[in-house]
Design a protein around this motif. Structure first.
Motif, mmCIF file in Angstrom:
data_model
loop_
_atom_site.group_PDB
_atom_site.id
_atom_site.type_symbol
_atom_site.label_atom_id
_atom_site.label_comp_id
_atom_site.label_asym_id
_atom_site.label_seq_id
_atom_site.Cartn_x
_atom_site.Cartn_y
_atom_site.Cartn_z
ATOM 1 N N ALA A 25 34.064 -21.502 56.543
ATOM 2 C CA ALA A 25 33.162 -21.403 57.692
ATOM 3 C C ALA A 25 32.482 -22.751 57.870
ATOM 4 C CB ALA A 25 32.107 -20.318 57.445
ATOM 5 N N THR A 26 31.905 -22.953 59.042
ATOM 6 C CA THR A 26 31.143 -24.178 59.252
ATOM 7 C C THR A 26 29.799 -24.057 58.537
ATOM 8 O OG1 THR A 26 30.015 -23.387 61.239
ATOM 9 C CG2 THR A 26 32.176 -24.476 61.548
ATOM 10 N N ALA A 27 29.160 -25.186 58.307
ATOM 11 C CA ALA A 27 27.836 -25.172 57.696
ATOM 12 C C ALA A 27 26.861 -24.385 58.568
ATOM 13 C CB ALA A 27 27.341 -26.595 57.466
ATOM 14 N N ASP A 28 26.974 -24.504 59.877
ATOM 15 C CA ASP A 28 26.084 -23.774 60.771
ATOM 16 C C ASP A 28 26.268 -22.264 60.635
ATOM 17 O OD1 ASP A 28 23.981 -24.169 62.813
ATOM 18 O OD2 ASP A 28 25.375 -22.992 64.040
ATOM 19 N N GLU A 29 27.510 -21.813 60.483
ATOM 20 C CA GLU A 29 27.761 -20.374 60.310
ATOM 21 C C GLU A 29 27.139 -19.866 59.009
ATOM 22 O OE1 GLU A 29 32.009 -19.802 62.639
ATOM 23 O OE2 GLU A 29 32.015 -20.703 60.625
ATOM 24 N N VAL A 30 27.292 -20.616 57.935
ATOM 25 C CA VAL A 30 26.714 -20.210 56.652
ATOM 26 C C VAL A 30 25.189 -20.284 56.733
ATOM 27 C CG1 VAL A 30 26.643 -20.633 54.162
ATOM 28 C CG2 VAL A 30 28.795 -20.932 55.412
ATOM 29 N N SER A 104 35.293 -30.267 54.723
ATOM 30 C CA SER A 104 36.121 -30.544 55.886
ATOM 31 C C SER A 104 35.715 -29.511 56.938
ATOM 32 C CB SER A 104 37.616 -30.443 55.536
ATOM 33 O OG SER A 104 37.936 -29.142 55.097
ATOM 34 N N PRO A 105 36.105 -29.690 58.184
ATOM 35 C CA PRO A 105 35.695 -28.714 59.198
ATOM 36 C C PRO A 105 36.090 -27.290 58.800
ATOM 37 C CG PRO A 105 36.620 -30.653 60.244
ATOM 38 C CD PRO A 105 36.874 -30.797 58.763
ATOM 39 N N GLY A 106 35.124 -26.401 58.781
ATOM 40 C CA GLY A 106 35.392 -25.009 58.436
ATOM 41 C C GLY A 106 35.510 -24.747 56.947
ATOM 42 N N ASP A 107 35.109 -25.687 56.099
ATOM 43 C CA ASP A 107 35.144 -25.528 54.647
ATOM 44 C C ASP A 107 33.798 -26.007 54.100
ATOM 45 O OD1 ASP A 107 35.941 -25.159 51.995
ATOM 46 O OD2 ASP A 107 36.877 -27.138 51.888
ATOM 47 N N THR A 108 32.909 -25.052 53.829
ATOM 48 C CA THR A 108 31.529 -25.379 53.475
ATOM 49 C C THR A 108 31.208 -24.948 52.061
ATOM 50 O OG1 THR A 108 30.835 -25.181 55.776
ATOM 51 C CG2 THR A 108 29.110 -24.968 54.109
ATOM 52 N N VAL A 109 30.534 -25.836 51.344
ATOM 53 C CA VAL A 109 30.053 -25.529 49.998
ATOM 54 C C VAL A 109 28.552 -25.281 50.070
ATOM 55 C CG1 VAL A 109 29.729 -26.403 47.645
ATOM 56 C CG2 VAL A 109 31.852 -26.894 48.887
ATOM 57 N N LEU A 110 28.157 -24.128 49.535
ATOM 58 C CA LEU A 110 26.753 -23.780 49.385
ATOM 59 C C LEU A 110 26.337 -24.136 47.963
ATOM 60 C CD1 LEU A 110 24.030 -22.224 49.853
ATOM 61 C CD2 LEU A 110 25.284 -20.146 49.189
ATOM 62 N N THR A 111 25.306 -24.951 47.836
ATOM 63 C CA THR A 111 24.686 -25.220 46.545
ATOM 64 C C THR A 111 23.328 -24.535 46.590
ATOM 65 O OG1 THR A 111 25.787 -27.369 46.413
ATOM 66 C CG2 THR A 111 23.912 -27.009 44.937
ATOM 67 N N PHE A 112 23.195 -23.487 45.786
ATOM 68 C CA PHE A 112 21.962 -22.703 45.747
ATOM 69 C C PHE A 112 21.237 -23.028 44.458
ATOM 70 C CE2 PHE A 112 19.505 -19.166 44.227
ATOM 71 C CZ PHE A 112 18.757 -18.821 45.334
ATOM 72 N N GLY A 113 19.912 -23.183 44.531
ATOM 73 C CA GLY A 113 19.172 -23.499 43.323
ATOM 74 C C GLY A 113 17.833 -22.813 43.228
ATOM 75 N N GLN A 114 17.416 -22.669 41.990
ATOM 76 C CA GLN A 114 16.064 -22.197 41.682
ATOM 77 C C GLN A 114 15.499 -23.083 40.594
ATOM 78 O OE1 GLN A 114 15.458 -18.017 40.806
ATOM 79 N NE2 GLN A 114 13.612 -18.473 39.644
ATOM 80 N N ARG A 115 14.329 -23.675 40.865
ATOM 81 C CA ARG A 115 13.659 -24.457 39.830
ATOM 82 C C ARG A 115 13.197 -23.492 38.743
ATOM 83 N NH1 ARG A 115 9.607 -27.924 42.327
ATOM 84 N NH2 ARG A 115 8.384 -26.036 42.467
ATOM 85 N N LEU A 116 13.428 -23.876 37.501
ATOM 86 C CA LEU A 116 13.082 -23.030 36.365
ATOM 87 C C LEU A 116 11.781 -23.509 35.732
ATOM 88 C CD1 LEU A 116 16.617 -22.785 34.755
ATOM 89 C CD2 LEU A 116 15.493 -21.092 36.232
ATOM 90 N N ASP A 117 10.919 -22.573 35.465
ATOM 91 C CA ASP A 117 9.675 -22.863 34.759
ATOM 92 C C ASP A 117 9.814 -22.393 33.314
ATOM 93 O OD1 ASP A 117 8.315 -23.907 37.029
ATOM 94 O OD2 ASP A 117 7.944 -21.856 37.735
#
Length: 168
Positions: A25-30, A104-117
């Motif tokens: 998907a595109t970054a906008d779609e995600v 690339s167009p239509g190939d999106t990587v999501l990097t999700f994070g949570q800061r740890l305390d």
């Protein structure tokens, strides 16, 4: 799920749990899946309020129907690239963020994070985010998110996440 996909890395001097997912998907779609209340509700919850104010109320509808809402402060919102914000202290005081990058167009990587305390229960946090992000993957694919079974994540992934933090 049998293996963890998360890592712990230092960002700006703080430990962060980081988990990746790839989408056709595109970054906008995600971005829309992660920020539009109606789409977000399909896999985790919904928000109410005016995000332009920098604050919204988040309802974790994927949990119990009577789960208490959490106040959320938006610190960064750069569509469709980066989002960061904090839950209120009474909701854990978590700093959550994500970045989207199109390989690339239509190939999106999501990097999700949570800061740890110090003292955060990564043995629960890691499996929880694996579970919710896989529900996002299912929702994007048009698959019933109920097919993503919590029992496949917790306590199954708990020891691996505890070892990951112990090794950090």
């Amino acid at each position: 799920m049998t293996d963890i996909t998360g890592t712990v890395t230092k960002i700006d001097g703080h430990a962060n749990l980081v988990i990746l997912r790839r989408f056709a998907a595109t970054a906008d779609e995600v971005w829309r899946e992660l920020t539009e209340s109606a789409l977000l509700e399909r896999w985790i919850g919904r928000w109410e309020g005016d995000p332009r104010s920098g604050h919204v109320t988040f309802y974790m509808t994927a949990e119990a129907e009577d789960a208490p809402p959490a106040e959320y402060t938006i610190h960064e919102c750069d569509r469709p690239r980066r989002f960061a914000g904090d839950t209120a202290p009474d909701a854990g005081g978590w700093h959550l963020w994500f970045e989207l990058a199109e390989d690339s167009p239509g190939d999106t990587v999501l990097t999700f994070g949570q800061r740890l305390d110090v003292g955060d229960d990564v043995g629960s946090i890691g499996p929880g985010w694996e579970y919710y992000l896989d529900r996002l993957v299912a929702a994007r694919a048009g698959v019933d998110v109920a097919t993503v079974d919590w029992d496949d994540y917790f306590p199954a992934l708990q020891p691996a996440y505890e070892r990951l933090v112990a090794a950090d």
